[in-house]
Design an enzyme around this catalytic site. Structure first.
Site, PDB file in Angstrom:
ATOM      1  CB  CYS A  21      -0.983   0.005   1.072  1.00 51.14           C
ATOM      2  SG  CYS A  21      -0.133   0.298   2.684  1.00 51.14           S
ATOM      3  CB  CYS A  24       3.513  -0.312   3.421  1.00 52.39           C
ATOM      4  SG  CYS A  24       2.565  -1.268   4.902  1.00 52.39           S
ATOM      5  CB  CYS A 111      -1.028  -3.336   2.221  1.00 54.11           C
ATOM      6  SG  CYS A 111       0.776  -3.282   2.664  1.00 54.11           S
ATOM      7  CB  CYS A 114       0.071  -2.694   6.606  1.00 54.81           C
ATOM      8  SG  CYS A 114      -0.997  -2.148   5.561  1.00 54.81           S
ATOM      9  CG  ASP A 345      -7.191 -11.313  66.584  1.00 48.70           C
ATOM     10  OD1 ASP A 345      -6.709 -11.335  65.559  1.00 48.70           O
ATOM     11  OD2 ASP A 345      -6.620 -11.459  67.758  1.00 48.70           O
TER      12      ASP A 345
END
Length: 529
Positions: A21, A24, A111, A114, A345
């Site tokens: 893409c 990228c 792509c 990615c 306690d």
């Protein structure tokens, strides 16, 4: 303008033809500025086509007969790695101005690096999906910290493209792997403005409210599986992991595997995928908040925490529940953790300044309160006749750690009503007033042996003071080292505590009532000093 250096032109060409893409492509061209990635995708396609003087086209509406001879892809088909058939229908075009609307089809395919993360998964439609999840979660916030988890196969595919670039244009351009812009960074650059606009608050990595998105891909294991053959030591099963192919394990394996071995078992460039990444999970969470104060306990039938044995409740309520039942609806939480500086306690009252306590409220849907609202919560808690709370306030996690720090070195004060089997006079107990720093040895008491390890503990009785009542009773005031078992010091616990009060007085002694007197120095929180 993308401001790409001329040296990256062959990189742009081979990556577009390989099925990357546009975003990228910019990553592999080492574009570190955010603005180019935020351009509309069609505009980015046109910019890259103009830069490379080509337009790579995938036909969809036209038949195969209408497509011209594949000029650019012919070279790619000759490489050993090859590009899958779905990636090999490109043709050279003279310029984007002359290209029809179909010229974008190539770039809009999933792509190969990615897998759609920098395409469909960073569009406004996805931001709307995240915003819908945030709104339905019902949190109150004024900023958002956004995080994303990506499939580990991205590292494999990115490595394959990097090797492909080295093979194709290595003589013209030396691209170091660390120079490639991180996919996760680019994704945040694009999605942050969209989310901020949709949600209406700024993105802030330090925000206490966090939104996390987990992406997944069905072929993750398939893409990574070959690495286990070459680097089996990198992939070890973990109890809290569904797959051995974690991001860190994959990155470690990629550092070890030789380039030639990688290329033999994984296509360079990567093959296309019919499916892109899918959103596996969108989570919203708020960092815990801490509220602290001091409590006094006036009941001798009230435990500090719920007393449940074998699933059966022994007491109706507890200090923890009487406090938290008012805080949970106010902060809109379903889980909390209670802690305190020591404990008493069930039959022991807590007097004086009160015992410091803190409650961690997990993922509160409301976390901002005014002092007046906190004071109103304290007043609600104090409607109980069994406990009272003071100094209620919101604190930091560090303050809670300070409260617990050095508990063994703290000094505790007690008052007790003592019974003796032998009749006594006032002068029979006066010698106790003179004893200082009495060292005693205590085996784990029988009454707590089921939940505490067997051990011998050395403790100090710093001071003792007595007030005579009658022949069989006197009031006993002690200052001791924290962690001293007072009841056992009095009656001896069948000889498990030595010396004890009975041995000192040479009679059988027992404790009828016990109160802990808490001073302001005991278990201080920084904000409560």
């Amino acid at each position: 303008m993308l401001l790409l250096h001329e040296k990256y032109k062959p990189v742009v060409r081979v990556l577009l033809n390989a099925g990357c893409c546009c975003r990228c492509v910019l990553r592999f061209c080492c574009v570190g500025q955010q603005d180019p990635y935020k351009l509309p995708y069609e505009e980015l396609v046109a910019e890259l086509d103009q830069f490379a003087s080509i337009t790579v086209n995938i036909t969809s509406d036209k038949s195969a007969e209408d497509v011209g001879p594949p000029c650019k892809k012919a070279k790619l088909e000759e490489t050993k790695q090859g590009v899958e058939e779905t990636q090999q229908n490109g043709e050279m075009q003279p310029h984007p101005e002359n290209a029809d609307s179909g010229s974008f089809k190539r770039h809009l395919g999933t792509c190969v690096v990615c897998l759609g993360i920098l395409q469909q998964c960073c569009q406004k439609e996805f931001a709307d999906q995240v915003c819908e999840k945030v709104n339905s979660a019902g949190y109150e916030f004024d900023s958002v910290a956004f995080s994303v988890s990506l499939p580990p196969q991205f590292s494999v595919r990115e490595h394959a493209v990097w090797l492909f670039i080295k093979q194709e244009v290595g003589q013209q351009l030396l691209l170091k792997k660390e120079e490639i812009v991180r996919l996760k960074d680019v994704y945040k650059w694009i999605i942050h403005p969209l989310l901020s606009e949709e949600i209406g608050v700024p993105m802030d990595s330090k925000s206490l409210f966090a939104v996390s998105v987990v992406f997944a891909h069905p072929k993750t294991d398939g893409d990574c599986h070959f690495l286990a053959t070459f680097c089996p030591d990198c992939f070890r099963p973990a109890k809290n992991k569904q797959s051995v192919f974690t991001r860190l394990a994959v990155v470690k394996a990629l550092e070890k595997i030789k380039d030639e071995d990688f290329c033999k078992h994984f296509p360079c460039p990567p093959s296309s995928s019919e499916m892109g990444c899918v959103t596996e999970e969108i989570q919203c969470a708020h960092a815990p908040v801490y509220i602290a104060g001091r409590y006094n306990k006036y009941s001798r039938t009230l435990p500090q925490t719920p007393w449940i044995i074998d699933g059966e409740r022994k007491m109706e309520s507890s200090v923890e529940e009487l406090i938290s039942e008012h805080l949970m609806p106010a902060f809109k939480v379903s889980h909390f953790n209670f802690s305190s500086s020591g404990r008493e306690d069930v039959d022991v009252r807590t007097l004086g300044k009160g015992r410091p306590f803190a409650i961690e409220l997990v993922s509160p849907h409301r976390a901002s309160f005014t002092q007046e609202e906190i004071k109103a919560l304290q007043q609600k808690i104090n409607q109980s006749d069994k406990i009272k709370v003071r100094d209620l306030q919101m604190v930091t996690r560090e303050a809670v750690a300070h409260m617990k720090k050095g508990e063994e070195e703290k000094t505790k004060s007690y008052s007790a009503l003592i019974w003796t089997e032998r009749a006594i006079q006032e002068n029979d107990i006066q010698f106790l007033n003179e004893l200082k720093e009495l060292k005693i040895f205590q085996k784990t008491p029988l009454r707590v042996l089921h939940r505490r390890p067997l051990a011998v503990r050395n403790r100090l009785i710093h001071t003792m003071r007595t007030e005579y009542i009658d022949q069989h009773h006197f009031r006993f005031y002690l200052k001791t080292q924290a962690g001293t078992y007072i009841k056992e010091f009095v009656h001896g616990d069948f000889g498990r505590t030595k010396p004890n009060l009975g041995l000192l007085m040479k009679t059988t002694a027992d404790i009828l009532e016990l109160d802990v007197e808490v001073s302001a120095e005991n278990g201080t929180l920084a904000q409560l000093d």
